[in-house]
Every structure is written in structure tokens, then in C-alpha cells.
Design an enzyme around this catalytic site. Sequence first.
Site, short mmCIF file in Angstrom:
data_model
loop_
_atom_site.label_atom_id
_atom_site.label_comp_id
_atom_site.label_asym_id
_atom_site.label_seq_id
_atom_site.Cartn_x
_atom_site.Cartn_y
_atom_site.Cartn_z
N GLU A 80 0.78 -1.26 0.04
CA GLU A 80 0.07 0.02 -0.03
C GLU A 80 0.75 1.20 -0.01
O GLU A 80 1.88 0.98 0.66
CB GLU A 80 -0.93 0.16 1.01
CG GLU A 80 -2.01 1.31 1.11
CD GLU A 80 -2.89 1.21 2.38
OE1 GLU A 80 -2.74 0.55 3.28
OE2 GLU A 80 -3.77 1.89 2.35
N HIS B 260 -6.78 -2.56 15.07
CA HIS B 260 -7.05 -1.67 13.83
C HIS B 260 -6.89 -2.68 12.47
O HIS B 260 -7.62 -2.67 11.75
CB HIS B 260 -6.12 -0.55 13.68
CG HIS B 260 -6.11 0.47 12.54
ND1 HIS B 260 -6.98 1.48 12.47
CD2 HIS B 260 -5.66 0.32 11.31
CE1 HIS B 260 -6.89 2.13 11.14
NE2 HIS B 260 -6.15 1.31 10.40
N GLU B 261 -5.74 -3.11 12.60
CA GLU B 261 -5.18 -4.02 11.27
C GLU B 261 -6.32 -5.21 11.21
O GLU B 261 -6.57 -5.58 9.99
CB GLU B 261 -3.73 -4.33 11.60
CG GLU B 261 -2.75 -3.26 11.46
CD GLU B 261 -2.98 -2.20 10.40
OE1 GLU B 261 -3.28 -2.35 9.50
OE2 GLU B 261 -2.57 -1.05 10.84
N ALA C 18 1.80 -0.17 10.61
CA ALA C 18 1.38 -1.56 10.47
C ALA C 18 0.48 -1.58 9.18
O ALA C 18 0.17 -0.45 8.75
CB ALA C 18 0.68 -2.19 11.47
N MET C 19 0.42 -2.79 8.74
CA MET C 19 -0.21 -3.07 7.43
C MET C 19 -1.05 -4.19 7.45
O MET C 19 -0.77 -5.31 7.59
CB MET C 19 0.80 -2.88 6.20
CG MET C 19 0.25 -3.27 4.83
SD MET C 19 -0.81 -1.77 4.30
CE MET C 19 -2.04 -2.68 3.60
N GLU C 20 -2.45 -4.14 6.89
CA GLU C 20 -3.61 -5.02 7.23
C GLU C 20 -3.48 -6.14 5.81
O GLU C 20 -4.56 -6.59 5.49
CB GLU C 20 -4.80 -4.38 7.05
CG GLU C 20 -5.26 -3.51 5.64
CD GLU C 20 -5.13 -2.29 5.54
OE1 GLU C 20 -3.86 -1.75 5.98
OE2 GLU C 20 -5.69 -1.49 4.79
N ASN C 21 -2.30 -6.45 5.25
CA ASN C 21 -2.24 -7.44 4.29
C ASN C 21 -3.03 -8.53 4.52
O ASN C 21 -3.14 -9.27 5.90
CB ASN C 21 -1.00 -7.82 4.21
CG ASN C 21 0.22 -6.81 3.98
OD1 ASN C 21 0.07 -6.02 3.24
ND2 ASN C 21 1.18 -6.73 4.91
N HIS D 262 -9.44 -4.26 9.61
CA HIS D 262 -9.38 -4.06 8.36
C HIS D 262 -9.92 -5.20 7.54
O HIS D 262 -10.16 -5.13 6.36
CB HIS D 262 -7.95 -3.94 7.87
CG HIS D 262 -7.57 -2.22 7.84
ND1 HIS D 262 -8.67 -1.36 7.37
CD2 HIS D 262 -6.59 -1.78 8.43
CE1 HIS D 262 -8.02 -0.03 7.20
NE2 HIS D 262 -6.88 -0.20 7.99
N1 0A1 Z 1 -3.26 0.74 5.73
C1 0A1 Z 1 -2.23 0.93 6.73
C2 0A1 Z 1 -1.44 2.28 6.62
C3 0A1 Z 1 -0.20 2.07 6.01
C4 0A1 Z 1 -0.20 3.04 4.63
C5 0A1 Z 1 0.82 2.90 3.87
C6 0A1 Z 1 1.86 2.14 4.30
O1 0A1 Z 1 2.94 2.43 3.37
C7 0A1 Z 1 4.25 2.32 3.84
C8 0A1 Z 1 1.91 1.52 5.35
C9 0A1 Z 1 0.70 1.28 5.96
C10 0A1 Z 1 -2.96 1.15 8.11
O2 0A1 Z 1 -4.03 1.99 8.25
O3 0A1 Z 1 -2.66 0.72 9.10
ZN ZN Z 2 -5.76 1.62 8.56
#
Ligand code: 0A1
Ligand code: ZN
Length: 878
Positions: free
Chosen positions: A127, A303-304, A268-271, A307
Site C-alpha cells: 500500500e 486496527h489491522e 502497520a499494514m493489514e495485508n 481491516h
Molecule cells: N493501511 C495501513 C497504513 C499504511 C499505509 C501505507 C503504508 O505504506 C508504507 C503502510 C501502512 C493502516 O491503516 O494501518
Molecule cells: Zn488502517
Amino acid sequence: MRDESGAVIRLEDYRPTDYLIDRAELDIRLDRHATRILAKLHLRANPAGRPAVPLVLDGDELRLVSLAIDDVPAAPEAFEASPERLVIHAPPAQPFTLTIETEIDPTANTKLMGLYRSGSAYCTQCEAEGFRRITYFLDRPDVLSVFTTRIEADRDEAPVLLGNGNPVAAGDAGGGRHFAIWHDPFPKPCYLFAIVGGRLDKVADRFTTMSGRAVEVAVYVEPGKAEDATYALDALKRSMAWDERVFGREYDLDVFNVVAVSDFNMGAMENKGLNIFNDKYVLASAETATDADYANIEAIIAHEYFHNWTGNRITCRDWFQLCLKEGLTVFRDQEFSADERSRAVKRIADVRVLRAQQFAEDSGPLAHPVRPRQYREINNFYTATVYEKGAEVIRMLRTLIGDDAFRRGMDLYFDRYDGTAATIEEFVACFAEASGRDLGHFAQWYEQAGTPTVNARGHYDAEAKTYRLALTQVTPPTPGQPEKAPQVIPIRLGLVGGSGTEIALSPAATAGHMPGVFVLDGPSATLTFTNVPEKPVPSLLRGFSAPVRLEIDLEEDELLVLFRYDSDAFNQWQSAQTVATRAILRAVGAGTPPAPDRRMADALRHFLSMRAGSDPAFAAQVLALPTEADIAREIGHDVDPDAVHRARQLVKVELGAALAAELAELYSQLSSREPYVPDAAGAGRRALRNACLDLFAAGRPAEGEELAMRQFRDADNMTDRFAALGVLSHLPGAARETALAEFSERFRNNALVLDKWFSLQAMIPEPETLERLRGLMRHPAFSMGNPNRVRSLIGSFAMANLTQFNRADGAGYDFVADMVLALDARNPQVAARLLTAFRTWKMLEPRRRAEAEKALRRVAGTPGLSPDVADISGRSLS
Ligand code: 0A1
Ligand code: ZN
């Protein structure tokens, strides 16, 4: 570099893709410098797109190794490949496959987007537009594909191989290599793609879902740190249970994995099925993490996880709809934390963040709507406005239509849009349908930037026993939006009698709305309350029912009535803050200590005697004075940060001195020899005790220093140790330096703890801090390559040291500008975020304003800027 043209992307230009990618089969052979990705994409023409046009796939710094169309090597004239693009001139009319081989160097990837290395592990961040750094693709959120991923690596280097979805096979690949195959049955946009490979330890458990399915949940961390991941794992299981209970949402795969890495651009990231975390939001032990760290871990894990439904099962049609997943998911994580801890304290903490981050953004050159209409660089729109104000909009929606209709609207949304990429309009329509309300005007919150000011004036007619409340609203202009229309502002309210009775509201006053809520949707309105037996004190915007500034002509005595009696805890806290803010503002104006404010000290004394025991977490919030940034925002223009600092300090010293005896007494009462438990109750007691220490040390510095030093050395947990160090850091002298040295020695092997140490020193409000900072940049634990280090040292200085970043001689600005430029070549995202520290420059007094502008112009005029930094510097100057 992509988008060098700096092209503007506009919402109104949205059109569907001409092709769809139904399935993507990836074979990724991990190698430190030459990772090969073989991607077999199953494509077809999109019925909603244009027929028979070239296919243009996105890339970013890619090298194409080979290309086949329907398994036949492509003729050179059939395509055109550059690092940024792969164009197939005349794709087959029937569904077809592309087999694309690319090669990338994960070790050289310092942007931390796409596939990169963190320590010895391989990980990804896709993302918003990182997948195109792995292979050519339609890299946008409305292209949903089913992914199957084979990962291959040296068994020694990467014994653990993780992907999205469920594990389907694993085995030996010969030559010391092994593989794992993962299949994710849920179609998803490529920004949710992830893999991890490395030598990792794990803690794991089993979660049984509401329908009885067993899910293996695990948290992976660097070897030797598994113990520190148990809190995160517990928070994950609690999140899963909460989402079932409160939103009826069940998890949908056989496994759910979280991986902590130490190099990460964001939180963090919600993969899908494979969340990747900044290790700061996973690792915790009593010795190394504060109560605040634990609360953050719980909130971000939640949060993650949340998602999975709001973001993954239903994703965004395009990046303009980012708040569709982010605002909603922040709202969900806030509610989770409120349920797990104290609702009132959580609300106060969230509003503090909203005001500090979002109000600041909204009042400066970077202001934008919750749903922006245009962008140059989407990475710059992961903002407090999209996240935090986005969450406030959802909260207002619930306040307007009530809990039941809100839940029905959510159910309808999940039901109707599962498996699709949706828009804000589609989301809002679900709530209109569920509640039978017209939400057209309300939806303007998504379009109009700026923080409305609501002004309230009350008049009591003793004879008629009526109370009239005149309300008006105005929203100041923001970039690109000179004219503002009235917003729909739900104002939760009550009337409080002089001795604390809650006066019943005449039903007519809030007719047509939820009980206790008046909705201001025009420029002004007058409310008349009848049968009001005595002159009331209005308690407006209870629970902070809308993200607005409230101006109200209450006398100090009236504010103290609310502080003492309001049934709404948020407004109790708010009244105390307002009283303190006024005292500090008076001191800014006078430049000398204001006349000792007995009433405020007396009120606090009384409050502590009544509430400290029963609600310590809340009491700690009450004792925390408004920040310098809060005061600066209140002043709004021609701000002199030194004057703000001095004034706040004067008030703090005076209050600390006036309450010294009570604070000392409370401090010792709250001392506990029980073992540390990171729960809300214990955290509340520690928070109050440390707030007492802080205020006491302001009033009685010599004794305070001694007390703080003792606590610093005797503490059995990081919360108390670090709070004491924080108090010491504001008291110049030998004790501070000794404590700082002891701290860094004790934690020399723990980067995350040293981040706290960096950050604390960067925030010291003294002119020597800049030199200290330069010295710390040479510390062996510091690195410009690690985002957490940069944020702790340089970010804390730029964002949280109001007086030193804004030094009158401009040296703070120059330093930060130099750092932004130095970082830009390596990691544009982190550089651009650091540069947003300038977002409030226009409200400074003329000399500082000129210095800030000079530094910003220097950045903007530097050749070869990334689109990220060019965008922020350009908009900041506009
Ligand atoms: N979707 C994630 C936030 C996020 C956005 C961009 C990134 O790139 C480095 C990483 C994380 C969230 O809302 O937690
Ligand atoms: Zn988020």
C-alpha cells in the site's frame, strides 16, 4: 522515479480499467540482490472498460527479464517495457495470460516500498503503490484478483516463508533451498499482497470463531523475542472476539499471521491474513514498554485486524475513497479500546490526538477534505484528516441516526458490498436506507475541509423560566475552498444546575433528533428550553460529539460547575482544560505570573480528594495541562512559541506549588509494590502518580528532582522509569545527565527503548537541544536508514519541540530542512512526513514565519526532489 511529471490525479477522472486480472500466480525466488518474480496473470477485457485498447501495466524501478503472452514468448514489437510501464499493444480479444518475469534487488530498496529487507528478513509493503515495484500490474484498488504465491528461499537464510491466505504446500527445492505455496481465496487488490521470508520465532495460539471454525493465530518476531509478543497475540484474540460480538464479523481464513519488522515506514499494514507491523507496535515487556506502548499495541493490532472486513473484504474503489476503510477502521479500533479500557479516558485521549494532529493540519496549508478530490502523491494522504477526522464523521453518523440504525447500516454495507471495491456514496447510502434519513447534507463532511467554529450564547429568563441558546457556525476558508457551507453538526447537550442537578430538557428543544442531541445544520439556530427552574450552565458538545471548535461565553465559575458536576466526563475534563487554557493565555498576554488562581487550585484539590481514588486514569488527564501546541492553536496567529512556553511554565509552577502537599500525599498513596500488570486499572494508577510527580516537580523542583531520581532508579517497569526520566529531562543539571547516561547504558541493546531516549532529549525545550541532537545523530544506535530512529530523534524535535524547532534564528528549520533533503534520496515517504512539521508555519510571528518560509523555499527549490517532498513543500508554500 515515477510520476516525475508531478501529474495531478483527480477523482472526477475516475474510470474503470480496460482489463481485469482475475487470477495472479506468483513464483518468487528470494535472493538478497537478485530476486526473481515470475508472475502469471490471467486477464480479460473489462466489460465496463473500452474495447480493444492497449494494456498498460504499472511498474516502478522494474527490470523485465522475459514476457510471454498465452505462454508464447512475446515478439519485441508486441510490447514496450520501461521501469515504469509495460504496454501490450494489442492484447488478445479472448481471456489471455501474461507471464512476466522481473528481477529486483531487495537489499537496495531503501524506500521500504515493494519487496525489501529488514534486518536479515525479507518483507513487503504494497500500500499504496508498492506492488508495482515487484511486478508489472494494474496497481489500483479496484482490480481484484485471486492470488496464489509460491515463495522460494535458502532454507538457512529464510526458514519461515509466509504469504497471504492459507498455506497449501511446502517442501524442498534442492540446492539448500525450500518453498512454500500460499493461496488466498478472497479476491483482493494488489496493495493487500504480502510475503515474508526470514529466520523468525513465533508465539501461536488457536482462536475458535463464532461459527466454530479453528484459526491458528501467530505473531512472528526476531529470534529470541517471542516472549515480548505475547501481549500482541492476546490483543489479537480479544480483537477477533470483539468484532464478532459488536459487529457480527467473523474471521475467514485458517490462519492469521502477524509479523514484526524493525524497518517500516508506518505503524502497520493489514495485508490479507498476513499483517506486517512496525515492531514498535508488537514488542512489549514490563521492563521495556510503557503503559502507553501497551495501549498502542492493543489499538493497532485491533486496527489491522478490523481491516479484514473494513478494507479487505470490502475495499476502496480508488484512493480518493481511502477514508472509507481508514476512518471507519479507526472508529472501530477506538470503540474496541473504549470497551476494553475506560470509555471516557479513551475519548479524551482520542480528542487530544485529533486536536493536536488534525486541527493543526486543518488550519494550515495542508488542509484537505476527508475525501480529497485530487492528489499528486497518494502517500501524502495517509493523514490525520483521512484517519482521525474520518473516524469522527462515522461517530457523528452514529450519533445522528442512533446505535440501532447504525448497526443495521453496517450490516447492510457488509452484505451488499462484500467482495467489491466501494465508494463513500455507496457506504453512506446504506445508512440512509437503514435509518430512513436523508444524509445528503451530512455527507458534505467528506467534501468540505476546515474545522467549523460553533459559537454559543445563552440567555436565561428567570421570570418565564426559559433558557435560550443561540448557536452559529462558521468554517474558515481552506486551500481551494474559499467559500464554506454550513455543516451538519450534532451537538449532544445538557443543562446543569448550579448545585449540579441535571435539568430535564424540554422535548421540543431537540425534537426530531436523538435524545439529548441538537443538530445544527444551518448557519445559526436558537433553541428554547422551557420549565428551567434556575439559571443553568449549558454543557455542549458532550463526548465531543462533533469535530468542531466550541466558543462559549461561560464565566470561570460556570466552567467550574461543569468541572465538578457535569454528568458527562468529557465535558468535566474539557472545562478544567478551558480554565487552564485561559490562565495560560492570560499569562501569555501579561508576560508575568498571573494573579494566583485560587479557584482553579481549589477546584483541583477538591476534585482530587473526591475522584483520585475512584478514577485515577481520568484524574491524570485532568492534571495534564493543555500542551504548548494547544495554546498556540488557541492564539491562532502571530504566535511566539517562547512566550507560550514561558506562560505555560508559569501556570504549571504556580499550580504545582499550590497543590504540592496534596500531590506529594497522593504520590505516596499511589506507590505500589505489586508486580507490574499492563492493565487499564494499573495503568490508571501509574498515570495519576506520574502526573502528580510531574506537577509537583514543577512547583518544588529540588524535591521533585530527588523524588524523580529515586523513582527512576527504583522502578520495576518502563512506565515509571521513563516518566521519571521525562520529569528529570525538564530539570537542567547534573541529575538529568546522570539519569540519561544510566538509561542508555541499561538499554544499550534495545533499539526501541533507545528511541524513547532519543525522543526525550529531542524534546528538551532549551537552546542547547539542537547541539545535543547533532551529537545524538552520531550515536552508534542512530541510523538515517531506520524510520523509527529518524522519527524518534528528528521527528520528535520537529513535531514536539515547539520552542526549539521554531527557534527565532531559524536554526531549527534549517536543521530539519537539511534532514528532509538528506532523507529524500533514501526514503521519500519518511522525508515528506518529516516536512509536514512545517504545516503550522503560517500562524507564527513574522520573524519566525520568514525563517520557516526561507527553509521551505530552499527545500522546494532543490533539484531532483521526490514527488512526495515536492508535493508537501509545494502545498506548504501555497
Ligand atoms: N493501511 C495501513 C497504513 C499504511 C499505509 C501505507 C503504508 O505504506 C508504507 C503502510 C501502512 C493502516 O491503516 O494501518
Ligand atoms: Zn488502517
